[in-house]
Every structure is written in C-alpha cells, then in structure tokens.
Design a protein around this motif. Structure first.
Motif, short mmCIF file in Angstrom:
data_model
loop_
_atom_site.label_atom_id
_atom_site.label_comp_id
_atom_site.label_asym_id
_atom_site.label_seq_id
_atom_site.Cartn_x
_atom_site.Cartn_y
_atom_site.Cartn_z
N GLN A 44 0.85 -1.20 0.00
CA GLN A 44 0.00 0.00 0.00
C GLN A 44 0.88 1.25 0.00
OE1 GLN A 44 -2.56 0.85 3.42
NE2 GLN A 44 -4.06 1.84 2.07
N ARG A 261 -5.33 1.27 -2.38
CA ARG A 261 -5.60 0.13 -1.51
C ARG A 261 -4.37 -0.77 -1.51
NH1 ARG A 261 -11.04 -1.27 -0.18
NH2 ARG A 261 -12.36 0.52 -0.67
N PRO A 262 -4.24 -1.65 -0.54
CA PRO A 262 -3.17 -2.64 -0.63
C PRO A 262 -3.37 -3.48 -1.88
CG PRO A 262 -4.17 -2.64 1.56
CD PRO A 262 -5.05 -1.80 0.69
#
Ligand code: C2E
Ligand code: CA
Ligand code: CA
Ligand code: CA
Length: 277
Positions: A44, A261-262
């Motif tokens: 992330q 987002r990751p």
C-alpha cells in the motif's frame, strides 16, 4: 490458552463470513502456507502530503488459499503469534519483498518498504542480523527498509525490546510507532524508544474534518512528534476532506483508500503509472 482459543475463534468467524464451507485455520495449515509461499506481501503506497509523490510503501501480508481466496492478516497473525510462526512469516515476506523492491525500483518507483513487526520479532535475538543478511544478499541499502511496531504490541517496554529497537535504528532502519493513540502507554514509549515515525490510528482520522475531538488530539500529536524530530503519517484516509484537513495541520504523509488500496506487487506498477499522470 484462552488467547489461543480466542485467536482460533476469530479465524473461524472470518472464514465463515467469506466462504460457503467454513474451515478453521490451523497452525499446521499456516506453517505450510508460509513454507510454500502462499502468504504473500501486498503493498500500500503512502503519499507525501506536500509533493504528492510516493513516500514509502507498507507491506501487508495476505494468504491465498488453494481455492484462490485471499485471507486478511487479522485472521492469521494472531495464530502465527501464538503458534511460534511469526519469525518464518516475517522472513518469508521480507524475502519476497526484496525481490519486488528491485522490480519497483527498475520501474522508477524508488520508495522504502515498511514491514510490520510483532512482539515476538522484537525478542528474536538475531532479528537485526538476519534482516541485514537478506538486504545485503540483494544489494539493497538499509534506507530502503523501515519497520512498524504497534503501540499495543509493546505493553511493557522491556530492556530486550528497547535494545532491539535501538539496534534497528543503529543499523539504519526507520522505526514507526503504529496505531498511535490506541494503546495505554504510547507516550511513555516515546519517552524512551528512538522512534522515527508516528502513525496516527485511523480511528482519529475518520471524519477528522468534522470532529473537534479528533482534531485536538491529532494536532497535539503532530506538534509533539515534530518537536521530537519524528515525522507523522495519518492512516486510513478515505475522504478528500480528511486529506485536506491533514495537510493544513502539517501531517507529513497520508495513507489510505483515497490514494491506494493494498495490492499485489504487479498491480503497484500499474497504479504508479496512473498516479504519475
Ligand atoms: P496496520 O499495520 O495498521 O495496517 C493498516 C491496515 O489498514 C491494513 O489492513 C490496511 O489494509 C488498512 N487500511 C489502509 N488504508 C485504509 C483505509 O483508508 N480505510 C480502511 N478502512 N482501512 C485501511 P490489513 O492489511 O487487513 O492489516 C491489518 C493488520 O494486520 C495491520 O494493521 C497489521 O497490524 C497486521 N499485519 C499485516 N501484515 C502483517 C505482517 O506481515 N506482520 C505482522 N506482524 N502484522 C501484520
Ligand atoms: Ca502497520
Ligand atoms: Ca496502523
Ligand atoms: Ca492496525
């Protein structure tokens, strides 16, 4: 024993929520997943609040089951912790992350990685040495790695833990105090341990532009961290209005779904290409 039971229940509850056929996570399944590379680093990006460049990238563990489902870390980190599997897990992630860091660098994304440490990492005698060996074998500099330790992981700052943090710092790695504001003893940790970075927990960041209490606490934390020579990261930034407020109070770096987002290693390069344009 109770803690182990609790961790197990948590895992069962999670899998029940996500799959048709609930399957408990066992220690041996987790050990096998670590050995076979089924646990992978996701990434992330964390954004510099002023320049909008990628300041660093947090590494977050994900477990891909044989059916292709991704299990989040809250479901298996407690089992790794109580099952004595944190060290192999950490080193498996580090090993894969240093491979990815070279690909990211080659593609123009030159930002340090931040890995999460558990309590049992901090009491591992050879943690600093084994990290150094992994980095050296890939010709990677210590400035390319940082470590994050949650405030709640260190309920008491023992001599062992303090010495581990100091040795990490001496070896050139940044060390963050994570989830700041959620534990009981964050301030006393700051007094004795040489942290370089303060990550404010997302419970203070959520709707901060509307919440005078979160504003007061976060503003005070920023001033304190800067006076102590630390930089400040806000976690869980989801709304543009939150990011705007955090910039105004001089938070240094922003992390959250608003920006990224990751994601798996491959996806980071696509994300970065779009981010630059
Ligand atoms: P953390 O270190 O506080 O990591 C940040 C968590 O917040 C991640 O959850 C991330 O996906 C989530 N997050 C990031 N931005 C946002 C946002 O804007 N909104 C919301 N709602 N959430 C956001 P994740 O990946 O599920 O990880 C949960 C926790 O598991 C981590 O919290 C960390 O404490 C632990 N963890 C993850 N990977 C590892 C690891 O390799 N080792 C250890 N010991 N712990 C790990
Ligand atoms: Ca973290
Ligand atoms: Ca955190
Ligand atoms: Ca957290």
């Amino acid at each position: 024993k109770l803690k182990r039971l609790w961790a197990g229940r948590l895992a069962v509850a999670h899998l029940t929520a996500c799959t048709d056929q609930p399957q408990p996570i066992t220690r041996s399944a987790l050990a096998e997943a670590i050995d076979t590379g089924a646990i992978q680093p996701w990434y992330q990006p964390i954004i510099d609040a002023r320049t909008h460049q990628v300041a660093r990238i947090e590494v977050l563990a994900r477990w891909q089951t044989q059916s292709g489902e991704w299990i989040p870390p809250d479901s298996f980190i407690p089992i790794a912790e109580y099952g004595g599997l944190i060290q192999p897990l950490f080193h498996a992630l580090l090993g894969q992350a240093v491979e990815d860091i070279k690909r990211l660098k080659a593609d123009g994304l030159n930002a340090p990685l931040a890995l999460n440490l558990s309590l049992s990492n901090l009491t591992q005698k050879d943690l600093v040495e084994t990290i150094a060996i992994t980095l050296a074998s890939h010709d990677i500099d210590s400035t390319c790695l940082g470590l994050e330790i949650t405030e709640t992981a260190i309920t008491s700052l023992t001599q062992d833990i303090l010495s581990c943090i100091s040795r990490l710092r001496l070896a050139g790695y940044g060390v963050a105090i994570d989830d700041f504001g959620t534990g009981q003893s964050g301030l006393s940790h700051l007094k004795v341990a040489p942290f370089t970075e303060l990550k404010i927990d997302r419970t203070f960041i959520q709707d901060i532009h509307l919440n005078p209490v979160s504003q007061a606490i976060t503003k005070a934390a920023v001033v304190m961290a800067h006076d102590l020579g630390m930089y400040v990261v806000a976690e869980g930034v989801e709304q543009a209005a939150e990011a705007q407020y955090l910039r105004e109070i001089e938070v240094d770096e922003l992390q959250g779904f608003l920006f990224a987002r990751p994601m798996p290693g491959d996806a980071v390069l696509d994300w970065h290409a779009a981010w630059k344009t």
